[in-house]
Design a protein around this motif. Structure first.
Motif, PDB file in Angstrom:
ATOM      1  N   GLY A 132      26.638  40.481  15.316  1.00 51.90           N
ATOM      2  CA  GLY A 132      26.388  41.062  16.632  1.00 51.90           C
ATOM      3  C   GLY A 132      27.576  41.183  17.560  1.00 51.90           C
ATOM      4  O   GLY A 132      27.404  41.439  18.750  1.00 51.90           O
ATOM      5  N   TYR A 133      28.785  41.029  17.047  1.00 53.95           N
ATOM      6  CA  TYR A 133      29.984  41.174  17.862  1.00 53.95           C
ATOM      7  C   TYR A 133      30.416  42.637  17.943  1.00 53.95           C
ATOM      8  O   TYR A 133      30.149  43.425  17.030  1.00 53.95           O
ATOM      9  N   PHE A 134      31.102  42.976  19.033  1.00 50.90           N
ATOM     10  CA  PHE A 134      31.855  44.229  19.091  1.00 50.90           C
ATOM     11  C   PHE A 134      33.270  43.880  18.653  1.00 50.90           C
ATOM     12  O   PHE A 134      33.868  42.930  19.156  1.00 50.90           O
ATOM     13  N   VAL A 135      33.816  44.663  17.714  1.00 50.77           N
ATOM     14  CA  VAL A 135      35.111  44.319  17.133  1.00 50.77           C
ATOM     15  C   VAL A 135      36.144  45.414  17.372  1.00 50.77           C
ATOM     16  O   VAL A 135      35.907  46.588  17.087  1.00 50.77           O
ATOM     17  N   PHE A 136      37.282  45.004  17.894  1.00 48.99           N
ATOM     18  CA  PHE A 136      38.447  45.882  18.006  1.00 48.99           C
ATOM     19  C   PHE A 136      39.317  45.648  16.777  1.00 48.99           C
ATOM     20  O   PHE A 136      39.777  44.524  16.537  1.00 48.99           O
ATOM     21  N   ILE A 137      39.504  46.716  15.995  1.00 47.90           N
ATOM     22  CA  ILE A 137      40.296  46.648  14.770  1.00 47.90           C
ATOM     23  C   ILE A 137      41.756  46.926  15.124  1.00 47.90           C
ATOM     24  O   ILE A 137      42.159  48.070  15.339  1.00 47.90           O
ATOM     25  N   GLY A 138      42.552  45.874  15.208  1.00 43.33           N
ATOM     26  CA  GLY A 138      43.971  46.062  15.470  1.00 43.33           C
ATOM     27  C   GLY A 138      44.680  46.519  14.215  1.00 43.33           C
ATOM     28  O   GLY A 138      44.540  45.910  13.149  1.00 43.33           O
ATOM     29  N   SER A 139      45.441  47.615  14.323  1.00 45.53           N
ATOM     30  CA  SER A 139      46.132  48.160  13.162  1.00 45.53           C
ATOM     31  C   SER A 139      47.482  48.716  13.593  1.00 45.53           C
ATOM     32  O   SER A 139      47.562  49.487  14.549  1.00 45.53           O
ATOM     33  N   ILE A 146      40.880  41.595  16.261  1.00 41.96           N
ATOM     34  CA  ILE A 146      41.491  41.091  15.028  1.00 41.96           C
ATOM     35  C   ILE A 146      42.739  41.907  14.750  1.00 41.96           C
ATOM     36  O   ILE A 146      42.672  43.136  14.608  1.00 41.96           O
ATOM     37  N   THR A 147      43.888  41.259  14.671  1.00 39.97           N
ATOM     38  CA  THR A 147      45.110  41.982  14.337  1.00 39.97           C
ATOM     39  C   THR A 147      45.190  42.177  12.825  1.00 39.97           C
ATOM     40  O   THR A 147      44.694  41.368  12.045  1.00 39.97           O
ATOM     41  N   GLY A 148      45.797  43.285  12.421  1.00 36.13           N
ATOM     42  CA  GLY A 148      45.924  43.569  10.993  1.00 36.13           C
ATOM     43  C   GLY A 148      44.591  43.660  10.295  1.00 36.13           C
ATOM     44  O   GLY A 148      44.419  43.161   9.180  1.00 36.13           O
ATOM     45  N   ALA A 149      43.636  44.342  10.923  1.00 35.07           N
ATOM     46  CA  ALA A 149      42.254  44.315  10.425  1.00 35.07           C
ATOM     47  C   ALA A 149      41.832  45.586   9.703  1.00 35.07           C
ATOM     48  O   ALA A 149      40.655  45.763   9.407  1.00 35.07           O
ATOM     49  N   ASN A 151      45.554  37.696  12.634  1.00 38.49           N
ATOM     50  CA  ASN A 151      45.515  37.855  11.186  1.00 38.49           C
ATOM     51  C   ASN A 151      46.727  38.598  10.622  1.00 38.49           C
ATOM     52  O   ASN A 151      47.103  38.372   9.473  1.00 38.49           O
ATOM     53  N   ALA A 152      47.345  39.461  11.399  1.00 34.33           N
ATOM     54  CA  ALA A 152      48.454  40.269  10.904  1.00 34.33           C
ATOM     55  C   ALA A 152      49.574  39.385  10.383  1.00 34.33           C
ATOM     56  O   ALA A 152      49.953  38.394  11.014  1.00 34.33           O
ATOM     57  N   GLY A 153      50.095  39.732   9.206  1.00 37.96           N
ATOM     58  CA  GLY A 153      51.171  38.938   8.637  1.00 37.96           C
ATOM     59  C   GLY A 153      51.858  39.677   7.506  1.00 37.96           C
ATOM     60  O   GLY A 153      51.312  40.618   6.925  1.00 37.96           O
ATOM     61  N   ILE A 154      53.086  39.258   7.198  1.00 36.48           N
ATOM     62  CA  ILE A 154      53.824  39.808   6.068  1.00 36.48           C
ATOM     63  C   ILE A 154      54.313  38.655   5.205  1.00 36.48           C
ATOM     64  O   ILE A 154      54.483  37.534   5.688  1.00 36.48           O
ATOM     65  N   ASN A 155      54.537  38.924   3.908  1.00 38.94           N
ATOM     66  CA  ASN A 155      54.970  37.836   3.023  1.00 38.94           C
ATOM     67  C   ASN A 155      56.478  37.752   2.866  1.00 38.94           C
ATOM     68  O   ASN A 155      56.994  36.742   2.407  1.00 38.94           O
ATOM     69  N   GLY A 156      57.194  38.816   3.219  1.00 36.44           N
ATOM     70  CA  GLY A 156      58.648  38.782   3.145  1.00 36.44           C
ATOM     71  C   GLY A 156      59.235  39.204   1.821  1.00 36.44           C
ATOM     72  O   GLY A 156      60.454  39.240   1.657  1.00 36.44           O
ATOM     73  N   GLN A 208      45.569  50.757  18.169  1.00 36.18           N
ATOM     74  CA  GLN A 208      46.939  50.702  17.650  1.00 36.18           C
ATOM     75  C   GLN A 208      47.602  49.449  18.190  1.00 36.18           C
ATOM     76  O   GLN A 208      47.669  49.225  19.399  1.00 36.18           O
ATOM     77  N   LEU A 209      48.061  48.577  17.281  1.00 36.04           N
ATOM     78  CA  LEU A 209      48.643  47.313  17.712  1.00 36.04           C
ATOM     79  C   LEU A 209      49.660  46.835  16.671  1.00 36.04           C
ATOM     80  O   LEU A 209      49.293  46.465  15.559  1.00 36.04           O
ATOM     81  N   ASP A 210      50.908  46.859  17.059  1.00 35.79           N
ATOM     82  CA  ASP A 210      52.002  46.333  16.238  1.00 35.79           C
ATOM     83  C   ASP A 210      52.448  45.029  16.876  1.00 35.79           C
ATOM     84  O   ASP A 210      52.992  45.027  17.984  1.00 35.79           O
ATOM     85  N   VAL A 211      52.230  43.915  16.196  1.00 41.75           N
ATOM     86  CA  VAL A 211      52.484  42.607  16.803  1.00 41.75           C
ATOM     87  C   VAL A 211      53.967  42.332  17.020  1.00 41.75           C
ATOM     88  O   VAL A 211      54.325  41.368  17.703  1.00 41.75           O
ATOM     89  N   THR A 212      54.836  43.170  16.458  1.00 40.15           N
ATOM     90  CA  THR A 212      56.275  42.998  16.663  1.00 40.15           C
ATOM     91  C   THR A 212      56.795  43.837  17.822  1.00 40.15           C
ATOM     92  O   THR A 212      57.982  43.773  18.144  1.00 40.15           O
ATOM     93  N   ASP A 213      55.916  44.612  18.434  1.00 35.96           N
ATOM     94  CA  ASP A 213      56.322  45.564  19.473  1.00 35.96           C
ATOM     95  C   ASP A 213      55.563  45.263  20.764  1.00 35.96           C
ATOM     96  O   ASP A 213      54.367  45.518  20.864  1.00 35.96           O
ATOM     97  N   MET A 214      56.262  44.732  21.761  1.00 38.18           N
ATOM     98  CA  MET A 214      55.609  44.339  23.005  1.00 38.18           C
ATOM     99  C   MET A 214      54.984  45.531  23.724  1.00 38.18           C
ATOM    100  O   MET A 214      53.916  45.404  24.335  1.00 38.18           O
ATOM    101  N   THR A 215      55.606  46.690  23.629  1.00 37.18           N
ATOM    102  CA  THR A 215      55.040  47.888  24.254  1.00 37.18           C
ATOM    103  C   THR A 215      53.694  48.229  23.633  1.00 37.18           C
ATOM    104  O   THR A 215      52.731  48.570  24.329  1.00 37.18           O
TER     105      THR A 215
END
Length: 245
Positions: free
Chosen positions: A25-32, A6-9, A86-91, A57-64
Motif C-alpha cells: 500500500g505504499y506510493f513509491v518513487f523509483i529513483g533512476s 528508492i534509489t537505483g530502483a 539502494n543505488a550502488g556500484i561494484n567497481g 531522475q536521480l543520480d546519487v553522485t550529482d547534487m543538482t
C-alpha cells in the motif's frame, strides 16, 4: 498513503523492493540515474497492476540531480516516510588492495558512501515530517570486518578491496545516523539483501532478487518497537538477522 523513495530502483533488488512496498500500500518513487530506464520500470509495474508509482531522475553522485529530484517529490508530497539507499556500484573486477587505484576507490565511494550521505541529508526534512520515518541503507554481509577476519566464514577467501570498503564505511555512517536520531521516531538500519543473482554480480548469486527485495522492504516497514542502528543479514543469521560489523 505512505511514500517511499528508492534509489537505483529501475531494476534488480531496488525494483523488487518497490514491488514489495507497492503490495503493502505504499506510493513509491523509483529513483533512476537514467530517467528512461526509470519510466520502463514504472511501465512494467503498471502492467502488473501497480499504479501508485512514479519514476524520478536521480543520480546519487550529482547534487543538482538530487536537488531536482527533491523538488519534484516535494511538489507531490510534503512527507517522505521511507528512504531506501539502494543505488550502488561494484567497481569492477578484480579488486586487489595492491592494484586498485585511489581514483577507482574514489569513484566507488562517491556512489556507495557519499551518494548515501547526499541523498539522506537532502531528504531529511521530508522524512522528519513522517510519524514513522524509516531509512534502510542497503549493505552486504561481505563488508563485515569481523567475518572477513574469520577463516571459518564461508566467504573468507572472497576478498575484494573496493566494494566491501565502501559498504563498511557506509555502515559506520549508518551507526552514527541512527545514534543522532535515537530519541526520535526514526528507525535506521543497514540491511543485506543476501547473495542474490542480479546484473550487479553477473547473476552469480545463489538467491533471487525477489528474496532480496523482501528483506529490504521488511526493514522499511518495521514498527516503532523494532530495531534501529543494526547491521542485518538474514542470510547470515536467519534467526535475528543481526550481523557482526
Amino acid at each position: 498513503m505512505k511514500k517511499a523513495l528508492i534509489t537505483g530502483a529501475n531494476k534488480g533488488i531496488g525494483f523488487e523492493t518497490a514491488k514489495q512496498l507497492l503490495e503493502n500500500g505504499y506510493f513509491v518513487f523509483i529513483g533512476s540515474r537514467n530517467y528512461e530506464n526509470g519510466k520502463l520500470a514504472v511501465q512494467k509495474l503498471n502492467e502488473v497492476g501497480f499504479k501508485n508509482v512514479e519514476a524520478i531522475q536521480l543520480d546519487v553522485t550529482d547534487m543538482t540531480s538530487i536537488l531536482s529530484a527533491k523538488q519534484v517529490i516535494k511538489s507531490k508530497t510534503e512527507t517522505l516516510d521511507v528512504l531506501i539507499n539502494n543505488a550502488g556500484i561494484n567497481g569492477g573486477f578484480p579488486q586487489t588492495a595492491l592494484e586498485a587505484s585511489a581514483e577507482t576507490f574514489q569513484k566507488v565511494m562517491d556512489t556507495n558512501l557519499y551518494g548515501v550521505i547526499r541523498v539522506t541529508q537532502t531528504f531529511m526534512d521530508l522524512l522528519k515530517k513522517s510519524n514513522q520515518p524509516r531509512i534502510v541503507n542497503v549493505s552486504s554481509s561481505g563488508c563485515s570486518l569481523t567475518l572477513h577476519c574469520d577463516p571459518n566464514w564461508k566467504y573468507y577467501n572472497h576478498k575484494a578491496a573496493l566494494y566491501p570498503a565502501s559498504k563498511a564505511a557506509m555502515n559506520m555512517y549508518t551507526i552514527n545516523l541512527a545514534y543522532e536520531l535515537r530519541d526520535t521516531a526514526f528507525k535506521v538500519n543497514a540491511v543485506c539483501p543476501g547473495f542474490v543473482a542480479t546484473d550487479f554480480n553477473g547473476h552469480r548469486g545463489t538467491g533471487t532478487a525477489e528474496e532480496g527485495g523482501k528483506r529490504i522492504a521488511k526493514y522499511a516497514m518495521i514498527g516503532n518497537d523494532d530495531v534501529t542502528g543494526k547491521f542485518i543479514s538474514e542470510e547470515y543469521n536467519p534467526e535475528t538477522g543481526e550481523t557482526p560489523w
